[in-house]
Motif scaffolding. Structure first.
Motif, PDB file in Angstrom:
ATOM      1  N   THR A 123       1.204  -1.136  -0.132  1.00 51.56           N
ATOM      2  CA  THR A 123       0.372   0.242  -0.235  1.00 51.56           C
ATOM      3  C   THR A 123       0.777   1.200   0.023  1.00 51.56           C
ATOM      4  O   THR A 123       1.789   1.527   1.231  1.00 51.56           O
ATOM      5  CB  THR A 123      -0.879  -0.119   1.230  1.00 51.56           C
ATOM      6  OG1 THR A 123      -1.801  -1.308   1.157  1.00 51.56           O
ATOM      7  CG2 THR A 123      -1.649   1.314   1.082  1.00 51.56           C
ATOM      8  N   ALA A 175      -5.348   0.995  -1.566  1.00 46.66           N
ATOM      9  CA  ALA A 175      -5.579  -0.647  -2.006  1.00 46.66           C
ATOM     10  C   ALA A 175      -7.143  -0.454  -2.897  1.00 46.66           C
ATOM     11  O   ALA A 175      -8.474  -1.243  -3.330  1.00 46.66           O
ATOM     12  CB  ALA A 175      -6.378  -1.115  -0.259  1.00 46.66           C
ATOM     13  N   ASP A 200     -11.592  -3.563   1.595  1.00 48.67           N
ATOM     14  CA  ASP A 200     -10.196  -2.930   2.230  1.00 48.67           C
ATOM     15  C   ASP A 200      -9.967  -3.435   3.605  1.00 48.67           C
ATOM     16  O   ASP A 200      -9.982  -2.823   4.230  1.00 48.67           O
ATOM     17  CB  ASP A 200     -10.380  -1.275   1.948  1.00 48.67           C
ATOM     18  CG  ASP A 200      -8.599  -0.724   2.112  1.00 48.67           C
ATOM     19  OD1 ASP A 200      -7.576  -1.589   2.480  1.00 48.67           O
ATOM     20  OD2 ASP A 200      -8.601   0.738   2.030  1.00 48.67           O
ATOM     21  N   THR A 215      -6.688  -3.530   4.426  1.00 49.44           N
ATOM     22  CA  THR A 215      -5.417  -3.758   4.726  1.00 49.44           C
ATOM     23  C   THR A 215      -5.382  -2.452   5.913  1.00 49.44           C
ATOM     24  O   THR A 215      -6.241  -1.317   6.120  1.00 49.44           O
ATOM     25  CB  THR A 215      -4.389  -2.850   3.563  1.00 49.44           C
ATOM     26  OG1 THR A 215      -5.191  -1.412   2.856  1.00 49.44           O
ATOM     27  CG2 THR A 215      -4.914  -3.612   2.131  1.00 49.44           C
TER      28      THR A 215
END
Length: 472
Positions: free
Chosen positions: A355, A361, A437, A439
């Motif tokens: 990222t 992301a 997402d 992340t």
């Protein structure tokens, strides 16, 4: 590592303990499908099945579940049968990058042993049976169909080799379902705009490398034959059809040559599909068969399709994931780590990425939705960090559990296309899609409390490699 033909691969499976021969008499319905469903319930290392004593037939032989496990998938690639899935993915990706490998042309093929041009009766030639109780008829469900782009016939990559279901409609008639996102739909449209029939050929009982290439979501102008060569590491062998300018898989057991009848539609279905639901009945194009070739005592290959996981999930798992991986790497070459799109042909895709900045992301997820395969599939995209293995579902669930904030990290995109077979689409072929997402937030996104991640002990990677070798 290339296999000579379908029988050569079956011999390898037998030698490796991955082929189980059923010599007891079985009924076409329900025994064959029931045995295959039962086998799929027993795990991801199961063998292929070979039936050689079928009630009502004197010499019919049927192979099932040929690619229905990760060991069989590894053997298709010429790798040891106990090769871990993640290694198979990265090796497939490496070979994918070797594309194209030009074909090797032959003058004759083993299937030329028997040729039929008059009084064609598919019910006599093929052992036909229903796979699921609600199927509307008999299907050729692991049939490779070859067609050519009429607007640009000289571009080799636009000759399509695709895997499609085909319902037996009569002695020499088949129905076909051309999903709009697939290449065959383009070729049928081209022919019907001209008011012409579309010449096609259908191959049954092929080496698994061409079946794999035919079920891979390649770009429109990428040749499946040249991809098969890349996968097997040497040119794929083809032979010309007699009734059309089409190349045929040299190692097939049975070939049907014919034409899609312009403007003709008949109801096709229902059929138990890879989604675990029946697809219903729809008016679909019709193929007339004009010529048949087959080997003496041909081996008929069938594909059981039903509630996942079945053979189709192993067959189209890695080869769906790798094109998405490569296409995302084209857009984000330094970030994308791996892609797992093995779930229901990529209706769910899990992407591991580095990222670069807050919101990155989500952009990766949006790009996945606009890949050639993502346009018709990829209904749910889960994006995880680079240190999360997308093939390790406990790790993915951990990322969803600890990294995702429902308010900020669930993105819904309304009114996108999806294949009509998706039972959740409404109307058929339209759906909302979602990106999750999962992340770790990075600046300028500073939400959460992620400053103290747990480290693994030193030397884990070395021990993982050592123990993996010992366990093999």
């Amino acid at each position: 590592m290339a296999y000579k033909d379908f029988r050569d691969f079956l011999h390898t499976l037998e030698k490796e303990g991955q082929l189980l021969t059923i010599s007891d008499e079985v009924k076409p319905e329900p025994d064959i499908a029931a045995a295959n469903r039962a086998l799929n319930n027993l795990g991801d290392k199961t063998p292929a099945l070979f039936f050689n004593n079928i009630y009502g037939y004197t010499d019919a032989r049927i192979a099932m579940n040929v690619m229905g496990s990760w060991p069989n998938h590894a053997l298709m690639m010429g790798m040891p049968k106990n090769t871990p899935l993640k290694e198979q993915f990265f090796e497939f990706a490496r070979r994918y990058e070797q594309f194209p490998v030009p074909v090797q042309r032959e003058e004759t093929a083993p299937f030329h042993e028997v040729e039929i041009t008059e009084d064609i009766n598919l019910f006599d030639i093929l052992p036909l049976f229903r796979l699921n109780q609600g199927d509307g008829g008999f299907y050729l469900d692991k049939a490779i169909l070859i067609s050519r782009d009429l607007d640009d016939p000289d571009t080799y990559g636009k000759q399509n080799v695709g895997l499609y279901r085909m319902q037996v409609k009569g002695k020499n008639r088949l129905g076909i379902q051309p999903v709009p996102q697939h290449d065959i739909a383009i070729h049928i449209r081209q022919a019907e705009e001209r008011g012409e029939n579309l010449k096609v050929a259908i191959a049954l009982g092929c080496e698994p490398v061409i079946t794999t290439a035919a079920s891979t979501p390649l770009l429109y102008d990428q040749s499946e034959y040249e991809m098969a060569g890349a996968i097997q590491g040497e040119p794929y062998r083809v032979v010309k059809a007699k009734d059309a300018d089409l190349d045929l898989p040299w190692g097939a057991e049975v070939i049907l040559e014919g034409e899609v009848l312009a403007g003709v539609r008949e109801y096709e279905g229902p059929f138990g599909e890879f989604t675990g639901h029946y697809s219903g009945g729809r008016a679909m194009p019709v193929i007339q068969i004009n010529r048949v070739y087959h080997r003496k005592q041909p081996i008929f290959e069938h594909l059981y399709i039903g509630m996942p996981w079945t053979e189709t999930d192993y067959m189209i798992g890695v080869n769906t994931s790798v094109p998405l991986f490569q296409q995302l790497k084209d857009a984000f070459p330094n970030e994308i780590v791996a892609v797992n799109a093995m779930y229901t042909h990529g209706l769910v895709a899990i992407i591991s990425t580095k990222t670069r900045y807050g919101g990155f992301a989500k952009a990766v997820g949006m790009r996945a939705l606009t890949t050639p395969h993502g346009l018709g599939y990829c209904k749910l995209v889960i994006v995880v960090d680079e240190d999360v293995d997308p093939f390790n579902l406990p790790q993915v669930m951990w990322a969803l559990s600890t990294k995702l904030h429902p308010k900020h990290d669930a993105v819904i995109v309304p009114g996108l296309s999806v294949l009509p077979l998706d039972p959740g689409s409404d109307p058929a072929g339209m759906t909302h899609k979602m990106i999750l997402d999962a992340t770790t937030p990075v600046a300028p996104d500073i939400r959460g409390h992620y400053s103290q991640p747990l480290d693994s002990p030193l030397g884990v990677a070395d021990w993982e490699k050592k123990l993996s070798q010992m366990l093999r």
